[in-house]
Write a protein that holds these residues in place. Structure first.
Motif, PDB file in Angstrom:
ATOM      1  N   CYS A   1      -1.244   9.110  -2.938  1.00 35.54           N
ATOM      2  CA  CYS A   1      -0.630   8.315  -1.866  1.00 35.54           C
ATOM      3  C   CYS A   1      -1.707   7.942  -0.843  1.00 35.54           C
ATOM      4  CB  CYS A   1       0.470   9.130  -1.193  1.00 35.54           C
ATOM      5  SG  CYS A   1       1.138   8.352   0.296  1.00 35.54           S
TER       6      CYS A   1
ATOM      7  N   CYS B   1      -0.653   9.888   2.813  1.00 37.40           N
ATOM      8  CA  CYS B   1      -0.702  11.345   3.014  1.00 37.40           C
ATOM      9  C   CYS B   1      -1.576  12.061   1.983  1.00 37.40           C
ATOM     10  CB  CYS B   1       0.706  11.933   2.998  1.00 37.40           C
ATOM     11  SG  CYS B   1       1.444  11.957   1.351  1.00 37.40           S
TER      12      CYS B   1
ATOM     13  N   THR C   1      -0.890  12.880  -1.185  1.00 34.69           N
ATOM     14  CA  THR C   1      -0.277  13.645  -2.269  1.00 34.69           C
ATOM     15  C   THR C   1      -0.458  12.915  -3.606  1.00 34.69           C
ATOM     16  OG1 THR C   1       1.738  14.682  -3.105  1.00 34.69           O
ATOM     17  CG2 THR C   1       2.035  12.613  -1.991  1.00 34.69           C
TER      18      THR C   1
ATOM     19  N   CYS D   1       3.776   7.396  -1.481  1.00 30.85           N
ATOM     20  CA  CYS D   1       4.766   8.335  -2.018  1.00 30.85           C
ATOM     21  C   CYS D   1       6.119   8.120  -1.340  1.00 30.85           C
ATOM     22  CB  CYS D   1       4.292   9.777  -1.838  1.00 30.85           C
ATOM     23  SG  CYS D   1       4.508  10.387  -0.157  1.00 30.85           S
TER      24      CYS D   1
ATOM     25  N   CYS E   1       6.439   9.065   2.625  1.00 31.77           N
ATOM     26  CA  CYS E   1       5.761   8.315   3.689  1.00 31.77           C
ATOM     27  C   CYS E   1       6.559   7.055   4.029  1.00 31.77           C
ATOM     28  CB  CYS E   1       4.343   7.952   3.254  1.00 31.77           C
ATOM     29  SG  CYS E   1       3.257   9.400   3.271  1.00 31.77           S
TER      30      CYS E   1
HETATM   31 ZN   LIG Z   1       2.570   9.867   1.124  1.00 37.67          ZN
END
Ligand SMILES: [Zn+2]
Length: 247
Positions: free
Chosen positions: A153, A156, A158, A174, A177
Motif C-alpha cells: 500500500c 501505510c 502494508t 489497501c 487507508c
Molecule cells: Zn494502506
C-alpha cells in the motif's frame, strides 16, 4: 548544421507545405525528432515508403534548430506482416502513438527505442496482441520513470490485500487507508501479472496467462498513470482498438 546518422522508427507523418511531409521519428541516438521529408508527399518520391509510419530504417538527418531535414535513408524493415492485418496494424500504431505522445523531443531514449522494436517484433509472432500491449505499456511507464508501485500500500506500507489501485499515486491502496478519487479494485492475480511483466519484459510472454478481467485491470492501471502523470489521454488508436475489440 551537423548531420546525424541513426536507425529510427517512424512514429507519425503528416502533410507539410505543398509537397513535403513532416515526420516524427524515434531515433536510437537522439530520441524523438521531427523531420522535414522534402517531396515525399508525391508517391513517386524515392523516400515515400521510408517515411511511412511504422517503418524501421537507417536515416541520415541534417540537424536544425527546431526541425531536422531528411537527407538520405534506407528501409531496414517495413513490418509488412503487421500492415496486412488491421487489428495488428492498429496495435502497432497505438505503440507508436503512445511513444509519440509521451516522449520529449531531442532527449536520447535508447531503452524506449529498444522496447518499441521488441514490442513490434513480439506483436508479429504472439497470439494475444492485448497481452503484448499491456506488457509494452507497463515497461514504457517504467522507462519513463513512472513504474507503478505494486509491492505494498503506497500510504501505510502494508503488503496485505485486497488492494485498490490509485492512478494519482501510481500505486496500490489497501482497504484500511482512505480511498482516493479515481481508485479502483485490482485483483492479486492482476498485481502478480504486472510484476511479472515489469521484471521479465517480453521474455516467455506466451506462457503468461492473462484473463480478460486482468487485461482490463492492467489497461486501466496504465491508462490512469499515462493520464494523471504524463497528461497522455484520448489516444486515437486506443479508442479505435476498443471499438474493434467490442465488435
Ligand atoms: Zn494502506
Amino acid at each position: 548544421m551537423a548531420e546525424m546518422r541513426s536507425p529510427a522508427i517512424v512514429l507519425r507523418g503528416r502533410d507539410y507545405r505543398e509537397a513535403d511531409r513532416l515526420v516524427t521519428l524515434l531515433t536510437r541516438d537522439a530520441g524523438k525528432v521531427t523531420v522535414v521529408a522534402r517531396g515525399t508527399k508525391k508517391t513517386k518520391s524515392k523516400f515515400s515508403a521510408l517515411v511511412e509510419p511504422l517503418t524501421l530504417g537507417h536515416f541520415l538527418l541534417r540537424r536544425g534548430k527546431s526541425l531536422d531535414t531528411l537527407i538520405q535513408g534506407e528501409i531496414i524493415k517495413p513490418y509488412n506482416s503487421l500492415r496486412k492485418d488491421l487489428l495488428l496494424f492498429t496495435y502497432a500504431q497505438y505503440f507508436c502513438e503512445v511513444c509519440e505522445r509521451s516522449l520529449p523531443e531531442n532527449e536520447p531514449a535508447v531503452p524506449v527505442f529498444t522496447l518499441l522494436l521488441t514490442a513490434l517484433e513480439t506483436l508479429e509472432t504472439e497470439a494475444d496482441s492485448a497481452r503484448v500491449a499491456r506488457c509494452f505499456e507497463l515497461n514504457l511507464l517504467d522507462e519513463l520513470g513512472f513504474r507503478p508501485v505494486l509491492d505494498a500500500c503506497c500510504t501505510c506500507g502494508t503488503a496485505t490485500g485486497p488492494f485498490l489501485f490509485t492512478p494519482g499515486h501510481g500505486g496500490l491502496l489497501c482497504g484500511h487507508c482512505p480511498r482516493e478519487p479515481g481508485s479502483f479494485p485490482v485483483s492479486g492475480a492482476t498485481v502478480a501479472i504486472m510484476q511479472r511483466f515489469l521484471d521479465q519484459g517480453f521474455h516467455r510472454l506466451a506462457v503468461c496467462n492473462v484473463s480478460p478481467a486482468a487485461n482490463e485491470e492492467i489497461r486501466k492501471v496504465c491508462a490512469g498513470i499515462f493520464r494523471d502523470s504524463l497528461g497522455v489521454a484520448q489516444l486515437k488508436t486506443l479508442s479505435f482498438l476498443k471499438t474493434m475489440e467490442s465488435i
